[in-house]
Design an enzyme around this catalytic site. Structure first.
Site, PDB file in Angstrom:
ATOM      1  N   ASP A 297       0.857  -1.172   0.000  1.00  0.00           N
ATOM      2  CA  ASP A 297       0.000   0.000   0.000  1.00  0.00           C
ATOM      3  C   ASP A 297       0.906   1.239   0.000  1.00  0.00           C
ATOM      4  O   ASP A 297       2.115   1.145   0.187  1.00  0.00           O
ATOM      5  CB  ASP A 297      -0.945  -0.005   1.200  1.00  0.00           C
ATOM      6  CG  ASP A 297      -2.251   0.712   0.897  1.00  0.00           C
ATOM      7  OD1 ASP A 297      -2.257   1.593   0.016  1.00  0.00           O
ATOM      8  OD2 ASP A 297      -3.260   0.418   1.551  1.00  0.00           O
ATOM      9  N   TRP A 298       0.301   2.389  -0.194  1.00  0.00           N
ATOM     10  CA  TRP A 298       1.061   3.629  -0.417  1.00  0.00           C
ATOM     11  C   TRP A 298       2.077   3.864   0.723  1.00  0.00           C
ATOM     12  O   TRP A 298       1.710   4.118   1.862  1.00  0.00           O
ATOM     13  CB  TRP A 298       0.111   4.809  -0.505  1.00  0.00           C
ATOM     14  CG  TRP A 298       0.779   6.112  -0.801  1.00  0.00           C
ATOM     15  CD1 TRP A 298       1.567   6.842   0.047  1.00  0.00           C
ATOM     16  CD2 TRP A 298       0.722   6.844  -2.027  1.00  0.00           C
ATOM     17  NE1 TRP A 298       2.002   7.983  -0.571  1.00  0.00           N
ATOM     18  CE2 TRP A 298       1.503   8.020  -1.850  1.00  0.00           C
ATOM     19  CE3 TRP A 298       0.099   6.635  -3.252  1.00  0.00           C
ATOM     20  CZ2 TRP A 298       1.662   8.976  -2.848  1.00  0.00           C
ATOM     21  CZ3 TRP A 298       0.250   7.586  -4.255  1.00  0.00           C
ATOM     22  CH2 TRP A 298       1.021   8.740  -4.054  1.00  0.00           C
TER      23      TRP A 298
END
Length: 766
Positions: A297-298
């Protein structure tokens, strides 16, 4: 044209073309799996270590692509990486013009010309917006949900995208968590079926088709179990919950052929998911045989530093790649540190090879090596964006997502003439809020408002009064401190208008950006002064239809006790107002069922239907306090999982079993009769639940194991059949495996998880 020969019988053609030029493809209509693997390996053998690592690197869009080339700073560094073949994927770049420009750099200016993946958060639509995923789950209509994902895929693919970061398949039990809007609710069986439908809708039957995109099952794993319902927070749960509740939708996505996974921000039992080898290497890639790739994820690789699990970015990169996280989304950790880590012997190059091979394989499956400009057709983009068929599709999805919670005295459906109707509430005239959260490519003010939908019906006298705003200030900043208005200056006008109305429609709830990522709430009642407005209007005219707009279950006990008609409309997307109006006027009979329990108040949260019984579930003596309960509230929910009314009336009878016991590969046929005793034709979701009474691990009081939607005319009856077999009763046992244990069971069938008929059966030893 540059042609790279990789083996004598196969080649990669990289065409450097404008949109109008002819694209040359190998004369191969079908590539067998072994040949695909050989093509992947042939590319891998040509790559340097740094180029392999580049495939593991994903950058966010970092400059105005049609503008000047960046000359300094981080943007210049990223641009140099792109030209040097050190980028495998881009995200948040959209539009054929920009996608083609970046793809051209990748295939023309890098040494090997390996095409890029382009990812985007196409969560419930691209430009044309469907209902939020939680609302779609309320339809229990797998065919319609699949169609909705297919619409999103086709529109996204038309603008050059080939990968969405969806579906979110996290099981969510806590309505305080803002991202419940992005999933399918609280049940692993329903969640699994919806995961399959959405994966199939996004990916279609052919990844090389121009109207399909890669799906991504997220967030692996247990993100929705964050303590206190606070986003990104700690998760600490047992293996039984992990296996029986959290994992099933992810496993279903793998079985449905999902090509990518995303790991989660949270730590799980002390280990951040991004660095969790048990999740990524053992469960996903080994036990389940997943052969796609995992994207972080980011920034979650570097977030292991504040977690206290990695000392710096280099250490975080080492942990993540060893744990099985294949692609780094915006941490810059892999591209900066992996080569050094390999040279230092802290990371095996075979792990880099494995990750790069997985990513290359997916690019081959998409057809990007045969045609890197597959998604780059400006004419197709213009023809596809917002086309009429999409509008029709999201309207149908929206109508099926609406749940009728209450309808005393048959206030609904509304009469189509001869009435004075007053509409109150800022959300009724809002054309942005219905788009919901996670609709980043949609245009503000592009939704059909409720007021506009109602104005299509000309037979009644219709007027509108705002009454009160929902939020204070600009809604794009509602994550800041003051998100709810305190202004009551519009109350008097609303009260005066309501006094003369035959029916008052009050559109209340959350703004579309009050749920979603980073939007956790400690108070899940009506935000701001809306509860006061509702009560003030009720005092002068109780003939109210409450239209609830929200991205999570809300606690509305006062409304349930006083308001005669309540309709849950969530955030329904582009065609929101038309869908709601058609339901309110009876042109569509609501058939939605809640995918998530509604609490009486926030103190009950997390609350869910498939709870464990405890050792003291009931009061055993008059006035005893020593049992599992609250002293100030009931244990029961306001509206249970699976609940939803209709303008029709459904009666259940004659629950019967073909036999009372089975073993081995035998099965039991369960049948029930459902009758429409009302005056309207309608659809009903018939639900099958079971309970395993005695097991090696305690089991829930009920578990959904099947459902079927039927449609009945007034007075019509239908026998609905379900099958119970060994697979139905399997669970993750104390022996640390999925199996069916012999014992006594109950079976329940009904229109929701509470109001059911029941019977008994046994599973015998094999």
């Amino acid at each position: 044209m540059r042609v790279i020969k990789t083996m004598s019988f196969v080649f990669i053609t990289i065409a450097i073309l404008s949109c109008s030029q002819k694209i040359i493809k190998p004369n191969v209509s079908f590539v067998p799996k072994n040949q695909l693997e050989m093509r992947v390996d042939s590319v891998l053998k040509l790559m340097t270590l740094e180029e392999k690592i580049g495939q593991l690197n994903q950058y966010n869009g970092f400059w105005e692509i049609t503008g000047p080339t960046p000359k300094e700073g981080q943007a210049a560094k990223k641009y140099a990486d792109l030209k040097n073949g050190l980028v495998g994927s881009m995200l948040n770049v959209k539009g054929v013009k920009d996608v083609r420009a970046l793809q051209k750099i990748a295939v023309e200016e890098t040494r090997l010309g390996i095409p890029l993946l382009f990812g985007f958060d196409v969560i419930h639509g691209y430009k044309t917006i469907s209902p939020i995923p939680l609302a779609e789950a309320a339809s229990w209509d797998l065919v319609e949900i699949k169609k909705s994902a297919a619409i999103a895929a086709e529109e996204a693919a038309s603008v050059g995208l080939n990968w969405t970061f969806a579906p979110m398949v996290d099981i969510s039990r806590d309505a305080r968590w803002g991202r419940v809007m992005e999933g399918a609710g609280e049940d692993p069986y329903l969640g699994s079926q919806i995961a399959i439908a959405r994966v199939q809708g996004f990916q279609g039957d052919d990844l090389k088709a121009r109207n399909t995109i890669l799906a991504c099952a997220k967030h692996f794993a247990a993100y929705a179990f964050a303590e206190s319902g606070r986003d990104y927070n700690t998760v600490d749960i047992g293996e039984s919950t992990l296996q029986n509740i959290v994992f099933p939708p992810f496993k279903a996505a793998v079985d449905a052929g999902v090509r990518t996974f995303m790991n989660s921000f949270n730590e799980l039992n002390g280990i951040p998911a991004t660095g969790n080898a048990y999740l990524q290497r053992k469960i996903l890639k080994s036990d389940w045989g997943f052969d796609g790739f995992v994207v972080s994820d980011w920034g979650s690789i570097n977030e292991m530093i504040p977690h206290g699990f990695a000392k710096d970015s280099k250490h975080a990169a080492e942990i993540a790649i060893n744990a099985g996280s294949d692609m780094d989304m915006e941490s810059n950790a892999y591209v900066e540190h992996l080569a050094t880590l390999v040279k230092e012997g802290k990371v095996k190059e075979s792990l880099i090879d494995d990750a790069a091979r997985r990513i290359l394989k997916v690019k081959f499956e998409l057809g990007l090596f045969d045609n890197p400009y597959l998604y780059c057709d400006e004419n197709y983009e213009k023809e596809t964006l917002g086309k009429a068929a999409f509008q029709e599709g999201v309207l149908e999805m929206a109508k099926k997502s609406i749940v009728l919670l209450k309808n005393e005295k048959e206030l609904l459906p509304l009469k189509k003439s001869g009435q004075k109707i007053v509409v109150i509430g800022a959300l009724a005239n809002d054309k942005t809020s219905p788009l919901g959260s996670w609709r980043i490519a949609a245009d503000d003010n592009s939704a059909v408002s409720l007021l506009e939908g109602l104005q299509n019906y000309k037979g009644n006298q219709l007027s509108y009064v705002k009454g009160a705003d929902v939020t204070e200030g600009r809604t794009e900043f509602i994550w800041e401190t003051k998100i709810n208005t305190t202004d009551k200056s519009g109350f008097d006008e609303a009260i005066q208008a309501a006094k003369t109305a035959d029916v008052v429609i009050m559109s209340l709830g959350e703004h579309g950006l009050q749920s979603g990522e980073g939007r956790s709430r400690t108070d899940i009642g009506l935000p701001g002064v809306q509860q006061e407005l509702l009560e003030a209007v009720y005092k002068v005219n109780p003939n109210i239809v409450l239209v609830l707009n929200n991205g999570r279950p809300l606690a509305i006990p006062w409304a349930d006790a006083h308001i005669p008609a309540i309709v849950e409309v969530w955030q329904l997307g582009t065609q929101s107002g038309n869908a709601i109006a058609q339901v309110l006027y009876g042109d569509y009979n609501p058939s939605g069922k809640l995918p998530m329990t509604f609490p009486r108040n926030v103190g009950q949260v997390p609350i869910y239907y498939n709870y464990k019984n405890t050792g003291r579930p009931f009061m055993t003596e008059p006035d005893s306090v020593f049992w599992s309960h609250y002293i100030d509230e009931k244990n029961t929910p306001l509206y249970p999982f699976g609940y939803g009314l209709s303008y029709a009336k459904f009666e259940y009878s004659n629950l019967s079993l073909s036999q009372k016991a089975f073993s081995g590969n035998e099965q039991i046929e369960v049948s029930v009769t459902v009758k429409n005793s009302g005056k309207y034709a309608g659809k009903e979701v018939v639900q099958l639940y079971i309970r395993d009474l005695i097991a090696s691990v305690t089991r829930p009081v009920k578990e959904l194991k099947g459902f079927e939607m039927i449609e009945l005319q007034p007075g019509e009856s239908k026998k609905v059949n379900f099958t119970i077999n060994k697979k139905t009763i399997e669970f993750y046992t104390a022996q640390s495996k999925w199996e069916a244990e012999p014992g006594d069971f109950k079976v329940f069938v009904g229109g929701n998880s509470v109001q059911t008929l029941e019977n008994d059966f046994q599973y015998l030893n094999n």
